[in-house]
Design a protein around this motif. Structure first.
Motif, PDB file in Angstrom:
ATOM      1  N   TYR A   1       0.844  -1.205   0.000  1.00 28.23           N
ATOM      2  CA  TYR A   1       0.000   0.000   0.000  1.00 28.23           C
ATOM      3  C   TYR A   1       0.877   1.253   0.000  1.00 28.23           C
ATOM      4  CZ  TYR A   1      -3.060   3.684   1.639  1.00 28.23           C
ATOM      5  OH  TYR A   1      -3.733   4.869   1.750  1.00 28.23           O
ATOM      6  N   LYS A   2       0.535   2.179  -0.906  1.00 28.85           N
ATOM      7  CA  LYS A   2       1.252   3.463  -0.973  1.00 28.85           C
ATOM      8  C   LYS A   2       0.372   4.549  -0.372  1.00 28.85           C
ATOM      9  CE  LYS A   2       3.931   2.320  -5.096  1.00 28.85           C
ATOM     10  NZ  LYS A   2       3.676   0.925  -5.176  1.00 28.85           N
ATOM     11  N   LYS A   3       0.924   5.344   0.498  1.00 32.07           N
ATOM     12  CA  LYS A   3       0.153   6.326   1.269  1.00 32.07           C
ATOM     13  C   LYS A   3      -0.521   7.393   0.411  1.00 32.07           C
ATOM     14  CE  LYS A   3       2.599   5.672   5.568  1.00 32.07           C
ATOM     15  NZ  LYS A   3       1.684   4.792   6.208  1.00 32.07           N
ATOM     16  N   ASP A   4      -0.079   7.597  -0.827  1.00 24.54           N
ATOM     17  CA  ASP A   4      -0.685   8.617  -1.670  1.00 24.54           C
ATOM     18  C   ASP A   4      -1.969   8.134  -2.359  1.00 24.54           C
ATOM     19  OD1 ASP A   4       0.878   6.878  -3.184  1.00 24.54           O
ATOM     20  OD2 ASP A   4       1.237   8.360  -4.756  1.00 24.54           O
ATOM     21  N   ILE A   5      -2.357   6.884  -2.138  1.00 30.03           N
ATOM     22  CA  ILE A   5      -3.564   6.305  -2.733  1.00 30.03           C
ATOM     23  C   ILE A   5      -4.635   6.183  -1.649  1.00 30.03           C
ATOM     24  CG2 ILE A   5      -4.536   4.261  -3.861  1.00 30.03           C
ATOM     25  CD1 ILE A   5      -1.748   3.677  -4.940  1.00 30.03           C
TER      26      ILE A   5
ATOM     27  N   LYS B   1      -7.282   4.623   0.622  1.00 30.45           N
ATOM     28  CA  LYS B   1      -7.419   3.258   1.126  1.00 30.45           C
ATOM     29  C   LYS B   1      -8.652   2.584   0.523  1.00 30.45           C
ATOM     30  CE  LYS B   1      -5.069   4.344   5.392  1.00 30.45           C
ATOM     31  NZ  LYS B   1      -5.223   4.851   6.724  1.00 30.45           N
ATOM     32  N   ARG B   2      -9.746   3.336   0.427  1.00 35.77           N
ATOM     33  CA  ARG B   2     -10.984   2.791  -0.137  1.00 35.77           C
ATOM     34  C   ARG B   2     -10.765   2.347  -1.585  1.00 35.77           C
ATOM     35  NH1 ARG B   2     -15.349   4.943  -2.854  1.00 35.77           N
ATOM     36  NH2 ARG B   2     -14.469   7.009  -2.714  1.00 35.77           N
ATOM     37  N   LEU B   3     -10.096   3.175  -2.372  1.00 35.89           N
ATOM     38  CA  LEU B   3      -9.825   2.817  -3.765  1.00 35.89           C
ATOM     39  C   LEU B   3      -8.866   1.640  -3.864  1.00 35.89           C
ATOM     40  CD1 LEU B   3      -9.561   6.330  -5.441  1.00 35.89           C
ATOM     41  CD2 LEU B   3     -11.471   4.724  -5.503  1.00 35.89           C
ATOM     42  N   TRP B   4      -7.905   1.558  -2.944  1.00 33.09           N
ATOM     43  CA  TRP B   4      -6.970   0.435  -2.934  1.00 33.09           C
ATOM     44  C   TRP B   4      -7.719  -0.873  -2.672  1.00 33.09           C
ATOM     45  CZ3 TRP B   4      -4.803  -2.441   1.395  1.00 33.09           C
ATOM     46  CH2 TRP B   4      -3.697  -3.228   1.056  1.00 33.09           C
ATOM     47  N   PHE B   5      -8.599  -0.872  -1.650  1.00 28.61           N
ATOM     48  CA  PHE B   5      -9.412  -2.056  -1.354  1.00 28.61           C
ATOM     49  C   PHE B   5     -10.308  -2.414  -2.549  1.00 28.61           C
ATOM     50  CE2 PHE B   5      -8.825  -1.155   3.301  1.00 28.61           C
ATOM     51  CZ  PHE B   5      -8.373  -2.409   3.671  1.00 28.61           C
ATOM     52  N   MET B   6     -10.926  -1.407  -3.148  1.00 28.32           N
ATOM     53  CA  MET B   6     -11.838  -1.664  -4.271  1.00 28.32           C
ATOM     54  C   MET B   6     -11.099  -2.215  -5.489  1.00 28.32           C
ATOM     55  SD  MET B   6     -14.568   1.410  -4.115  1.00 28.32           S
ATOM     56  CE  MET B   6     -15.919   1.366  -2.944  1.00 28.32           C
ATOM     57  N   ALA B   7      -9.885  -1.762  -5.721  1.00 32.38           N
ATOM     58  CA  ALA B   7      -9.099  -2.302  -6.836  1.00 32.38           C
ATOM     59  C   ALA B   7      -8.789  -3.784  -6.592  1.00 32.38           C
ATOM     60  CB  ALA B   7      -7.812  -1.498  -7.007  1.00 32.38           C
ATOM     61  N   ILE B   8      -8.436  -4.102  -5.356  1.00 30.98           N
ATOM     62  CA  ILE B   8      -8.184  -5.510  -5.009  1.00 30.98           C
ATOM     63  C   ILE B   8      -9.454  -6.327  -5.208  1.00 30.98           C
ATOM     64  CG2 ILE B   8      -7.657  -7.082  -3.082  1.00 30.98           C
ATOM     65  CD1 ILE B   8      -5.755  -4.857  -2.026  1.00 30.98           C
ATOM     66  N   MET B   9     -10.593  -5.796  -4.729  1.00 31.42           N
ATOM     67  CA  MET B   9     -11.863  -6.502  -4.862  1.00 31.42           C
ATOM     68  C   MET B   9     -12.220  -6.720  -6.328  1.00 31.42           C
ATOM     69  SD  MET B   9     -15.596  -5.565  -3.280  1.00 31.42           S
ATOM     70  CE  MET B   9     -15.140  -6.007  -1.606  1.00 31.42           C
ATOM     71  N   ARG B  10     -12.070  -5.681  -7.128  1.00 36.08           N
ATOM     72  CA  ARG B  10     -12.392  -5.789  -8.547  1.00 36.08           C
ATOM     73  C   ARG B  10     -11.531  -6.859  -9.218  1.00 36.08           C
ATOM     74  NH1 ARG B  10     -10.022  -1.463 -10.979  1.00 36.08           N
ATOM     75  NH2 ARG B  10      -8.492  -2.946 -11.681  1.00 36.08           N
TER      76      ARG B  10
END
Length: 161
Positions: A49-53, A55-64
């Motif tokens: 995880y990169k702090k400039d992203i 968290k919600r979008l990071w989780f959603m990208a993983i989910m997608r």
């Protein structure tokens, strides 16, 4: 991201992730399974995880990505199971064309969550093999095959002697 930050991020994003999972799957049980898989995968990958992203979008990208991979796998298994079920019925010549059509039509009418386990069962897979291939608990596979049989019995009512 350390464990405490990860737990906080999960808590903050849980509602949005469940909504997104439900939107993707259209089914509450599959949405819950997708949500669990996402949290598990995110936990394993939390150091990426990169702090400039967000968290919600990071989780959603993983989910997608998990959802897309599951759909690809489901599609390949569905095509295999359809082919296997059809080939099991046709070589013997036991079922006249009308009955064969009705049986195949009834299989296609099964809800998606029951279709693949039932087709794999008809293809000769054992319960534990189906559970392993689909990544489901054994009890879920047995339940889905049982429910598929009930649906088929209702759909093929005129053939019940």
């Amino acid at each position: 991201m350390n464990d405490e930050e990860f737990m906080q991020a999960c808590y903050e994003c849980e509602e949005a992730l469940m909504r997104f999972a439900l939107k993707l799957t259209g089914n509450i049980q599959e949405a819950e399974e997708l949500h669990q898989s996402t949290i598990y995968r995110a936990y394993i990958k939390r150091n990426t995880y990169k702090k400039d992203i967000s968290k919600r979008l990071w989780f959603m990208a993983i989910m997608r990505n998990i959802f897309i991979n599951q759909m690809r796998c489901d599609e390949r298994l569905r095509r295999y199971a359809e082919h296997s079920a059809y080939s099991m019925l046709t070589p013997s010549g036991d079922a006249p064309n009308g009955e064969l059509f009705d049986i195949l039509h009834a299989l296609r009418m099964l809800p998606r969550m029951y279709l693949l386990p039932m087709q794999m069962f008809l293809s000769g897979f054992r319960y534990n093999e189906i559970a392993e291939a689909l990544g489901l608990p054994l009890s879920t596979v047995k339940n889905r095959i049982h429910m598929a049989r009930k649906h088929l019995k209702n759909i093929l009512g005129p053939y019940n002697h």
